[in-house]
Design a protein around this motif. Sequence first.
Motif, PDB file in Angstrom:
ATOM      1  N   ASP A  85       0.849  -1.190   0.000  1.00 55.80           N
ATOM      2  CA  ASP A  85       0.000   0.000   0.000  1.00 55.80           C
ATOM      3  C   ASP A  85       0.889   1.246   0.000  1.00 55.80           C
ATOM      4  N   PHE A  86       1.846   1.263  -0.922  1.00 52.89           N
ATOM      5  CA  PHE A  86       2.889   2.285  -0.937  1.00 52.89           C
ATOM      6  C   PHE A  86       2.350   3.704  -0.871  1.00 52.89           C
ATOM      7  N   LYS A  87       1.371   4.022  -1.699  1.00 55.81           N
ATOM      8  CA  LYS A  87       0.882   5.403  -1.762  1.00 55.81           C
ATOM      9  C   LYS A  87       0.415   5.887  -0.390  1.00 55.81           C
ATOM     10  N   ASN A  88      -0.436   5.110   0.253  1.00 59.94           N
ATOM     11  CA  ASN A  88      -0.967   5.531   1.553  1.00 59.94           C
ATOM     12  C   ASN A  88       0.085   5.498   2.651  1.00 59.94           C
ATOM     13  N   GLU A  89       0.942   4.483   2.637  1.00 59.61           N
ATOM     14  CA  GLU A  89       2.004   4.408   3.643  1.00 59.61           C
ATOM     15  C   GLU A  89       3.012   5.539   3.473  1.00 59.61           C
ATOM     16  N   PHE A  90       3.332   5.881   2.232  1.00 60.81           N
ATOM     17  CA  PHE A  90       4.250   6.986   1.960  1.00 60.81           C
ATOM     18  C   PHE A  90       3.660   8.303   2.476  1.00 60.81           C
ATOM     19  N   LEU A  91       2.400   8.535   2.141  1.00 61.42           N
ATOM     20  CA  LEU A  91       1.756   9.776   2.578  1.00 61.42           C
ATOM     21  C   LEU A  91       1.638   9.841   4.096  1.00 61.42           C
ATOM     22  N   GLN A  92       1.353   8.723   4.751  1.00 61.12           N
ATOM     23  CA  GLN A  92       1.262   8.712   6.212  1.00 61.12           C
ATOM     24  C   GLN A  92       2.619   9.031   6.842  1.00 61.12           C
ATOM     25  N   ALA A  93       3.690   8.467   6.289  1.00 59.48           N
ATOM     26  CA  ALA A  93       5.034   8.767   6.787  1.00 59.48           C
ATOM     27  C   ALA A  93       5.347  10.248   6.589  1.00 59.48           C
ATOM     28  N   PHE A  94       4.921  10.794   5.463  1.00 63.21           N
ATOM     29  CA  PHE A  94       5.088  12.212   5.157  1.00 63.21           C
ATOM     30  C   PHE A  94       4.419  13.056   6.250  1.00 63.21           C
ATOM     31  N   VAL A  95       3.151  12.760   6.522  1.00 64.32           N
ATOM     32  CA  VAL A  95       2.378  13.499   7.533  1.00 64.32           C
ATOM     33  C   VAL A  95       3.026  13.351   8.910  1.00 64.32           C
ATOM     34  N   ASP A  96       3.381  12.126   9.276  1.00 66.89           N
ATOM     35  CA  ASP A  96       3.974  11.890  10.593  1.00 66.89           C
ATOM     36  C   ASP A  96       5.262  12.682  10.793  1.00 66.89           C
ATOM     37  N   GLY A  97       6.015  12.870   9.730  1.00 69.35           N
ATOM     38  CA  GLY A  97       7.262  13.611   9.832  1.00 69.35           C
ATOM     39  C   GLY A  97       7.091  15.115   9.871  1.00 69.35           C
ATOM     40  N   LEU A  98       5.912  15.606   9.510  1.00 61.59           N
ATOM     41  CA  LEU A  98       5.700  17.059   9.401  1.00 61.59           C
ATOM     42  C   LEU A  98       4.693  17.637  10.387  1.00 61.59           C
ATOM     43  N   LYS A  99       3.774  16.819  10.882  1.00 68.72           N
ATOM     44  CA  LYS A  99       2.648  17.371  11.636  1.00 68.72           C
ATOM     45  C   LYS A  99       3.072  18.096  12.914  1.00 68.72           C
ATOM     46  N   HIS A 100       4.222  17.776  13.458  1.00 66.68           N
ATOM     47  CA  HIS A 100       4.687  18.457  14.674  1.00 66.68           C
ATOM     48  C   HIS A 100       5.452  19.740  14.368  1.00 66.68           C
ATOM     49  N   THR A 114       6.714  23.992   6.519  1.00 66.63           N
ATOM     50  CA  THR A 114       6.238  23.537   5.213  1.00 66.63           C
ATOM     51  C   THR A 114       5.904  24.676   4.260  1.00 66.63           C
ATOM     52  N   ASN A 115       5.964  25.914   4.715  1.00 65.16           N
ATOM     53  CA  ASN A 115       5.603  27.044   3.853  1.00 65.16           C
ATOM     54  C   ASN A 115       6.400  27.039   2.560  1.00 65.16           C
ATOM     55  N   GLY A 116       5.684  27.174   1.457  1.00 64.00           N
ATOM     56  CA  GLY A 116       6.319  27.274   0.150  1.00 64.00           C
ATOM     57  C   GLY A 116       6.828  25.953  -0.409  1.00 64.00           C
ATOM     58  N   THR A 117       6.419  24.833   0.181  1.00 66.37           N
ATOM     59  CA  THR A 117       6.882  23.537  -0.305  1.00 66.37           C
ATOM     60  C   THR A 117       5.695  22.626  -0.595  1.00 66.37           C
ATOM     61  N   VAL A 118       5.970  21.510  -1.265  1.00 69.48           N
ATOM     62  CA  VAL A 118       4.928  20.518  -1.501  1.00 69.48           C
ATOM     63  C   VAL A 118       4.481  19.887  -0.188  1.00 69.48           C
ATOM     64  N   ASN A 119       5.293  20.021   0.841  1.00 70.67           N
ATOM     65  CA  ASN A 119       4.937  19.472   2.147  1.00 70.67           C
ATOM     66  C   ASN A 119       3.640  20.085   2.672  1.00 70.67           C
ATOM     67  N   ALA A 120       3.425  21.357   2.366  1.00 67.13           N
ATOM     68  CA  ALA A 120       2.185  22.017   2.786  1.00 67.13           C
ATOM     69  C   ALA A 120       0.976  21.374   2.123  1.00 67.13           C
ATOM     70  N   ASP A 121       1.127  20.913   0.884  1.00 69.50           N
ATOM     71  CA  ASP A 121       0.033  20.211   0.195  1.00 69.50           C
ATOM     72  C   ASP A 121      -0.388  18.978   0.987  1.00 69.50           C
ATOM     73  N   VAL A 122       0.596  18.229   1.464  1.00 68.34           N
ATOM     74  CA  VAL A 122       0.318  16.995   2.194  1.00 68.34           C
ATOM     75  C   VAL A 122      -0.413  17.304   3.492  1.00 68.34           C
ATOM     76  N   LEU A 123       0.098  18.275   4.256  1.00 72.93           N
ATOM     77  CA  LEU A 123      -0.556  18.615   5.523  1.00 72.93           C
ATOM     78  C   LEU A 123      -1.951  19.173   5.289  1.00 72.93           C
ATOM     79  N   GLU A 124      -2.106  20.011   4.283  1.00 73.07           N
ATOM     80  CA  GLU A 124      -3.421  20.591   4.015  1.00 73.07           C
ATOM     81  C   GLU A 124      -4.444  19.496   3.675  1.00 73.07           C
ATOM     82  N   HIS A 125      -4.000  18.457   3.036  1.00 74.32           N
ATOM     83  CA  HIS A 125      -4.901  17.365   2.655  1.00 74.32           C
ATOM     84  C   HIS A 125      -5.264  16.471   3.846  1.00 74.32           C
ATOM     85  N   PHE A 126      -4.308  16.224   4.745  1.00 73.19           N
ATOM     86  CA  PHE A 126      -4.505  15.211   5.780  1.00 73.19           C
ATOM     87  C   PHE A 126      -4.718  15.729   7.198  1.00 73.19           C
TER      88      PHE A 126
END
Length: 92
Positions: A40-55, A60-72
């Motif tokens: 389940d690469f897509k979902n596991e990758f995105l979850q790892a992304f969120v876990d690494g950024l949510k704190h 994340t300003n000005g990066t694709v990382n903000a897209d991930v947080l805004e979505h999840f």
Amino acid sequence: MGPEIAITNFGVLTDVLGLGLDELDRALVEEITAVHPRGDFKNEFLQAFVDGLKHRPETTNGTVNADVLEHFVPGFRRTTTVERIIGAPWPS
């Protein structure tokens, strides 16, 4: 970009976004993924992304990382570039 960095970057783009996937030998891709299944690469990758950024969402300003947080992350809203310029400490 040096050659090692460029090929790593392209590999990540292929693995995550499928960039160039249609140009690879389909039989070879199937052989590799049979040995190394994506699961389940897509979902596991995105979850790892969120876990690494949510704190640290402010990083994340000005990066694709903000897209991930805004979505999840409920209630997360990215600061836009326009808001950052208008809010700059300069008088005008």
